[in-house]
Design a protein around this motif. Structure first.
Motif, PDB file in Angstrom:
ATOM      1  N   PRO A  64       0.825  -1.223   0.000  1.00  0.00           N
ATOM      2  CA  PRO A  64       0.000   0.000   0.000  1.00  0.00           C
ATOM      3  C   PRO A  64       0.854   1.267   0.000  1.00  0.00           C
ATOM      4  O   PRO A  64       1.773   1.409   0.805  1.00  0.00           O
ATOM      5  CB  PRO A  64      -0.803  -0.128   1.302  1.00  0.00           C
ATOM      6  CG  PRO A  64      -0.774  -1.579   1.645  1.00  0.00           C
ATOM      7  CD  PRO A  64       0.523  -2.095   1.148  1.00  0.00           C
ATOM      8  N   GLY A  65       0.545   2.165  -0.916  1.00  0.00           N
ATOM      9  CA  GLY A  65       1.236   3.445  -0.972  1.00  0.00           C
ATOM     10  C   GLY A  65       2.579   3.423  -1.666  1.00  0.00           C
ATOM     11  O   GLY A  65       3.163   4.483  -1.927  1.00  0.00           O
ATOM     12  N   SER A  68       2.707   5.247  -5.189  1.00  0.00           N
ATOM     13  CA  SER A  68       2.580   6.702  -5.059  1.00  0.00           C
ATOM     14  C   SER A  68       3.897   7.308  -4.565  1.00  0.00           C
ATOM     15  O   SER A  68       4.349   8.342  -5.074  1.00  0.00           O
ATOM     16  CB  SER A  68       1.447   7.056  -4.100  1.00  0.00           C
ATOM     17  OG  SER A  68       0.203   6.604  -4.595  1.00  0.00           O
ATOM     18  N   VAL A 211      -2.435   9.662  -5.642  1.00  0.00           N
ATOM     19  CA  VAL A 211      -2.819   8.693  -4.603  1.00  0.00           C
ATOM     20  C   VAL A 211      -4.219   8.135  -4.892  1.00  0.00           C
ATOM     21  O   VAL A 211      -4.461   6.924  -4.756  1.00  0.00           O
ATOM     22  CB  VAL A 211      -2.779   9.355  -3.214  1.00  0.00           C
ATOM     23  CG1 VAL A 211      -3.267   8.388  -2.137  1.00  0.00           C
ATOM     24  CG2 VAL A 211      -1.365   9.816  -2.879  1.00  0.00           C
ATOM     25  N   HIS A 214      -4.033   5.574  -7.782  1.00  0.00           N
ATOM     26  CA  HIS A 214      -3.478   4.286  -7.354  1.00  0.00           C
ATOM     27  C   HIS A 214      -4.468   3.522  -6.464  1.00  0.00           C
ATOM     28  O   HIS A 214      -4.584   2.292  -6.564  1.00  0.00           O
ATOM     29  CB  HIS A 214      -2.157   4.511  -6.610  1.00  0.00           C
ATOM     30  CG  HIS A 214      -1.004   4.762  -7.521  1.00  0.00           C
ATOM     31  ND1 HIS A 214      -0.037   5.708  -7.269  1.00  0.00           N
ATOM     32  CD2 HIS A 214      -0.655   4.196  -8.707  1.00  0.00           C
ATOM     33  CE1 HIS A 214       0.857   5.690  -8.240  1.00  0.00           C
ATOM     34  NE2 HIS A 214       0.508   4.793  -9.128  1.00  0.00           N
ATOM     35  N   ASN A 215      -5.185   4.244  -5.605  1.00  0.00           N
ATOM     36  CA  ASN A 215      -6.183   3.575  -4.764  1.00  0.00           C
ATOM     37  C   ASN A 215      -7.303   2.983  -5.600  1.00  0.00           C
ATOM     38  O   ASN A 215      -7.760   1.852  -5.356  1.00  0.00           O
ATOM     39  CB  ASN A 215      -6.755   4.566  -3.752  1.00  0.00           C
ATOM     40  CG  ASN A 215      -5.876   4.723  -2.527  1.00  0.00           C
ATOM     41  OD1 ASN A 215      -4.848   4.086  -2.422  1.00  0.00           O
ATOM     42  ND2 ASN A 215      -6.266   5.592  -1.621  1.00  0.00           N
ATOM     43  N   HIS A 216      -7.781   3.733  -6.580  1.00  0.00           N
ATOM     44  CA  HIS A 216      -8.855   3.228  -7.429  1.00  0.00           C
ATOM     45  C   HIS A 216      -8.364   2.093  -8.330  1.00  0.00           C
ATOM     46  O   HIS A 216      -9.125   1.160  -8.638  1.00  0.00           O
ATOM     47  CB  HIS A 216      -9.444   4.359  -8.275  1.00  0.00           C
ATOM     48  CG  HIS A 216     -10.402   5.228  -7.528  1.00  0.00           C
ATOM     49  ND1 HIS A 216      -9.993   6.101  -6.542  1.00  0.00           N
ATOM     50  CD2 HIS A 216     -11.761   5.351  -7.607  1.00  0.00           C
ATOM     51  CE1 HIS A 216     -11.053   6.737  -6.060  1.00  0.00           C
ATOM     52  NE2 HIS A 216     -12.124   6.296  -6.676  1.00  0.00           N
ATOM     53  N   TYR A 260      -5.939  -1.914   3.352  1.00  0.00           N
ATOM     54  CA  TYR A 260      -5.028  -1.354   2.353  1.00  0.00           C
ATOM     55  C   TYR A 260      -5.140   0.169   2.312  1.00  0.00           C
ATOM     56  O   TYR A 260      -4.130   0.886   2.331  1.00  0.00           O
ATOM     57  CB  TYR A 260      -5.369  -1.966   0.993  1.00  0.00           C
ATOM     58  CG  TYR A 260      -4.489  -1.535  -0.151  1.00  0.00           C
ATOM     59  CD1 TYR A 260      -3.412  -2.323  -0.561  1.00  0.00           C
ATOM     60  CD2 TYR A 260      -4.722  -0.356  -0.844  1.00  0.00           C
ATOM     61  CE1 TYR A 260      -2.597  -1.949  -1.623  1.00  0.00           C
ATOM     62  CE2 TYR A 260      -3.915   0.031  -1.907  1.00  0.00           C
ATOM     63  CZ  TYR A 260      -2.862  -0.767  -2.287  1.00  0.00           C
ATOM     64  OH  TYR A 260      -2.058  -0.385  -3.334  1.00  0.00           O
ATOM     65  N   PHE A 261      -6.374   0.685   2.243  1.00  0.00           N
ATOM     66  CA  PHE A 261      -6.580   2.132   2.182  1.00  0.00           C
ATOM     67  C   PHE A 261      -6.057   2.823   3.453  1.00  0.00           C
ATOM     68  O   PHE A 261      -5.503   3.919   3.385  1.00  0.00           O
ATOM     69  CB  PHE A 261      -8.057   2.447   1.986  1.00  0.00           C
ATOM     70  CG  PHE A 261      -8.586   1.991   0.647  1.00  0.00           C
ATOM     71  CD1 PHE A 261      -7.768   1.982  -0.464  1.00  0.00           C
ATOM     72  CD2 PHE A 261      -9.898   1.570   0.514  1.00  0.00           C
ATOM     73  CE1 PHE A 261      -8.250   1.560  -1.703  1.00  0.00           C
ATOM     74  CE2 PHE A 261     -10.385   1.147  -0.714  1.00  0.00           C
ATOM     75  CZ  PHE A 261      -9.554   1.138  -1.826  1.00  0.00           C
ATOM     76  N   VAL A 264      -2.329   2.985   3.183  1.00  0.00           N
ATOM     77  CA  VAL A 264      -1.920   4.010   2.210  1.00  0.00           C
ATOM     78  C   VAL A 264      -1.825   5.372   2.887  1.00  0.00           C
ATOM     79  O   VAL A 264      -0.840   6.106   2.726  1.00  0.00           O
ATOM     80  CB  VAL A 264      -2.904   4.061   1.025  1.00  0.00           C
ATOM     81  CG1 VAL A 264      -2.686   5.321   0.198  1.00  0.00           C
ATOM     82  CG2 VAL A 264      -2.736   2.840   0.142  1.00  0.00           C
TER      83      VAL A 264
END
Length: 306
Positions: A64-65, A68, A211, A214-216, A260-261, A264
């Motif tokens: 995660p992250g 980005s 960000v 990448h999350n979507h 995960y979110f 991030v």
């Protein structure tokens, strides 16, 4: 003179020291070449894209992250760009969902619910305090020309006919068709929520948008994986152990999505756990409200386009 001429860009006549012109960006290899050379370059580009995609998907799913942070650190060439990655995974995810719906409904007979209710009592809404009707009580908006009002009433007639026939397959397809557009529209709003939540970090809006992309993209990848797991479970109806394994993987993935979110936000914005958890709750709740409104609005538009 011939050597000097070869080192000038054919487009802008600027001096060239590499494969691309530093002034206009034109590639110095001629576009008029043998078919074999063009085919080799095409295959090379495809293989490079595949390698870059594989190099991108692993950290997208498990770190995660990470993508980005790599993007902000100017290490971008080795990964697929955020916008291209989101569009690619979005196309794959909703294609698989559409196919799974078609397979579930048999691709032939639409889903209809039989009932004894009087279909003449079914209405799709009221206008001027009375049930809408294409002839006796049509929609008339003063700021629209007659052609626009006629188009709205024609679409409403088709929707009413679909509802009366209780053809839920068409309605389901309209809802699926509306979701990608809704998520695309929600991308800048999600970035705006990040901007407001981390206002004092003094980050540019484009950073928050990266960000969000990448999350979507991760969400589309997770939806793709869940759809594949669901299909694999239905293919192996006689293997109880395999169905249990796919069900367990699906449950783990469903837990991993919100976690995960959260990770991030923690890794990208580097705040303490209390502040991160609080902002995660606020952003998540606000985004769910926006998503529900966006999907509902796009669904209405999709239904009117039946």
């Amino acid at each position: 003179m011939q050597h000097a001429r070869q080192r000038l860009c054919g487009n802008c006549l600027s001096a060239v020291t590499g494969l691309y012109c530093a002034h206009c960006g034109q590639k110095q290899k001629s576009a008029v070449r043998h078919v074999g050379q063009l085919t080799g370059e095409f295959l090379n580009d495809v293989l490079n894209l595949d390698a870059k995609l594989l190099r991108t998907l692993k950290p997208l799913l498990f770190k995660p992250g990470f993508l980005s942070l790599e993007y902000f650190a100017e290490r971008r060439a080795r990964y697929v760009s955020p916008l291209k990655l989101y569009f690619l995974l979005s196309l794959v995810a909703f294609f698989l969902i559409q196919r799974s719906v078609d397979v579930a409904t048999g691709d032939q007979a639409p889903i209809r619910v039989e009932g004894r209710a009087d279909e003449s009592n079914i209405t799709i809404g009221n206008f001027n305090g009375r049930p809408w009707h294409a002839k006796t009580n049509p929609v008339r908006l003063s700021w629209l020309p007659d052609a626009g009002n006629d188009l709205i009433n024609e679409r409403l007639s088709r929707l009413e006919d679909t509802v009366k026939r209780r053809d839920w397959t068409q309605l389901l397809h309209a809802g699926l068709a509306a979701t990608p557009q809704a998520l695309l529209v929600l991308l800048p709003f999600f970035a705006l929520l990040l901007k407001l939540a981390y206002w004092f970090k003094h980050r540019l809006f484009m950073e928050h948008l990266i960000v969000a992309l990448h999350n979507h993209a991760f969400l589309m990848l997770a939806i793709t994986a869940l759809t594949v797991l669901s299909a694999m479970s239905s293919w192996t109806t006689g293997l109880a152990g395999w169905r249990a394994a796919t069900g367990l993987l699906g449950a783990v993935l469903m837990v991993w999505i919100p976690l995960y979110f959260l990770l991030v936000l923690k890794r990208v914005y580097r705040q303490g756990w209390p502040a991160t958890c609080w902002k995660f709750g606020v952003i998540g709740f606000s985004y769910l409200l926006l998503a529900a409104f966006g999907v509902a609005l796009n669904l209405v538009i999709g239904l009117l386009m039946l």
